[in-house]
Design a protein around this motif. Sequence first.
Motif, short mmCIF file in Angstrom:
data_model
loop_
_atom_site.label_atom_id
_atom_site.label_comp_id
_atom_site.label_asym_id
_atom_site.label_seq_id
_atom_site.Cartn_x
_atom_site.Cartn_y
_atom_site.Cartn_z
N MET A 1 0.84 -1.19 0.00
CA MET A 1 0.00 0.00 0.00
C MET A 1 0.88 1.25 0.00
N ARG A 2 0.75 2.05 -1.04
CA ARG A 2 1.51 3.29 -1.14
C ARG A 2 0.57 4.46 -0.89
N ILE A 3 0.84 5.20 0.17
CA ILE A 3 -0.01 6.33 0.54
C ILE A 3 0.65 7.62 0.06
N ARG A 4 -0.14 8.43 -0.60
CA ARG A 4 0.36 9.69 -1.15
C ARG A 4 -0.29 10.87 -0.42
N ILE A 5 0.27 12.02 -0.63
CA ILE A 5 -0.25 13.23 0.01
C ILE A 5 -1.74 13.40 -0.30
N ALA A 6 -2.15 13.07 -1.50
CA ALA A 6 -3.56 13.21 -1.90
C ALA A 6 -4.49 12.40 -1.01
N ASP A 7 -3.97 11.32 -0.40
CA ASP A 7 -4.81 10.44 0.43
C ASP A 7 -5.08 11.02 1.82
N ILE A 8 -4.28 11.97 2.26
CA ILE A 8 -4.45 12.48 3.62
C ILE A 8 -4.71 13.99 3.67
N MET A 9 -4.61 14.67 2.55
CA MET A 9 -4.74 16.14 2.55
C MET A 9 -6.18 16.57 2.77
N THR A 10 -6.37 17.84 3.10
CA THR A 10 -7.68 18.46 3.20
C THR A 10 -8.01 19.08 1.84
N ARG A 11 -9.09 18.62 1.24
CA ARG A 11 -9.45 19.08 -0.10
C ARG A 11 -10.34 20.32 -0.07
N GLU A 12 -11.13 20.46 0.98
CA GLU A 12 -12.05 21.59 1.06
C GLU A 12 -11.28 22.83 1.51
N ILE A 13 -10.86 23.63 0.55
CA ILE A 13 -10.01 24.78 0.85
C ILE A 13 -10.85 26.03 1.11
N VAL A 14 -10.53 26.73 2.18
CA VAL A 14 -11.11 28.05 2.45
C VAL A 14 -10.02 29.08 2.15
N TYR A 15 -10.34 30.04 1.28
CA TYR A 15 -9.37 31.05 0.86
C TYR A 15 -9.55 32.35 1.64
N TYR A 16 -8.47 33.12 1.69
CA TYR A 16 -8.60 34.48 2.22
C TYR A 16 -9.22 35.36 1.15
N ASP A 17 -10.29 36.05 1.53
CA ASP A 17 -10.98 36.99 0.64
C ASP A 17 -11.12 38.30 1.40
N HIS A 18 -10.52 39.35 0.86
CA HIS A 18 -10.53 40.65 1.55
C HIS A 18 -11.95 41.13 1.83
N ASP A 19 -12.90 40.79 0.97
CA ASP A 19 -14.29 41.21 1.18
C ASP A 19 -14.91 40.53 2.39
N PHE A 20 -14.31 39.44 2.84
CA PHE A 20 -14.83 38.70 4.00
C PHE A 20 -13.72 38.52 5.05
N ARG A 21 -12.90 39.55 5.21
CA ARG A 21 -11.76 39.43 6.11
C ARG A 21 -12.17 39.19 7.56
N LYS A 22 -13.30 39.76 8.00
CA LYS A 22 -13.76 39.52 9.38
C LYS A 22 -14.16 38.07 9.55
N GLU A 23 -14.87 37.54 8.54
CA GLU A 23 -15.28 36.14 8.60
C GLU A 23 -14.06 35.21 8.53
N CYS A 24 -13.07 35.60 7.74
CA CYS A 24 -11.84 34.81 7.66
C CYS A 24 -11.12 34.78 9.01
N ALA A 25 -11.13 35.93 9.70
CA ALA A 25 -10.50 36.00 11.02
C ALA A 25 -11.22 35.10 12.02
N ARG A 26 -12.54 35.12 11.98
CA ARG A 26 -13.32 34.26 12.88
C ARG A 26 -13.05 32.79 12.56
N PHE A 27 -12.95 32.48 11.27
CA PHE A 27 -12.66 31.11 10.84
C PHE A 27 -11.30 30.65 11.38
N CYS A 28 -10.28 31.49 11.24
CA CYS A 28 -8.94 31.14 11.71
C CYS A 28 -8.89 30.99 13.23
N ASN A 29 -9.58 31.87 13.94
CA ASN A 29 -9.62 31.77 15.40
C ASN A 29 -10.33 30.50 15.84
#
Length: 263
Positions: A1-29
């Motif tokens: 069994m060969r395990i690759r990064i794709a098998d353990i990574m988080t696929r659902e990415i949340v990006y930083y968006d300046h229009d939602f910077r307060k929400e991004c801060a709450r998300f990070c906290n």
Amino acid sequence: MRIRIADIMTREIVYYDHDFRKECARFCNSRRIKVLPDIRSRDTCYKFENGQFKREPIHEDQFVQAHTHIFQPGLAARFNTYNILFVREEEELVGVVHFCDYNHPRVYEACYQKLYQLERGALRLAEQGNELTEQDLAKFLKGKNTREGTSRPLKVYHFHQRSTSLKDILEFVQHHRGLKFKNLKKIHEVRNRIAHSLSIVRKHNPDQGSRNYDMAAFDKFMVGMEALLLAHRQVNNRLYFNLAKEQGNFNIDVNTVRQTLHY
């Protein structure tokens, strides 16, 4: 069994968006996240510190390809530098991976499989040639007890039964077959961690509610896995050449060797 990064990574990415910077801060906290990729650029990210976001370039060695093997040499050093790596597939950002993602169940499965294959291969190597017996193993372990000043009970050992530790088997093979294994102690530590279902990446002071992961423990685990995979290759290599020499056939397939020796 060969395990690759794709098998353990988080696929659902949340990006930083300046229009939602307060929400991004709450998300990070809320998630205790320190870095978000930039929604408008593939080559920059935003680092969250002291309640503020700071735009930074993503260095080339902070990117990792999705098909990269999780135990590729050098990965631990990159996690030490960044903690989190950005995962690419055909130049597209497809996920992120943190070193704590090595607690994924598939990593345990892969480690267990390699440990089992190493043990079976080492036992087959001990049996090759038929000059070594279970009595030789018992004699070796008795001598080891004397050298180490231990008084563990001795049992009747059988090559076909898992009645002794992987470390003892590897030391026996090392002594009688002339192989030099690297970091046997670290291999033993990996074996114990996997066998007892302990976290591969543990937290600092978990009893005190800490949510910070122990990078030093992760480094030790990766060193142990590197040694384990090297030992696995050494044993397989020796088994192959021994059988090929015995049969006078160096065109024999590697998988045929495994089928012939039943390991």
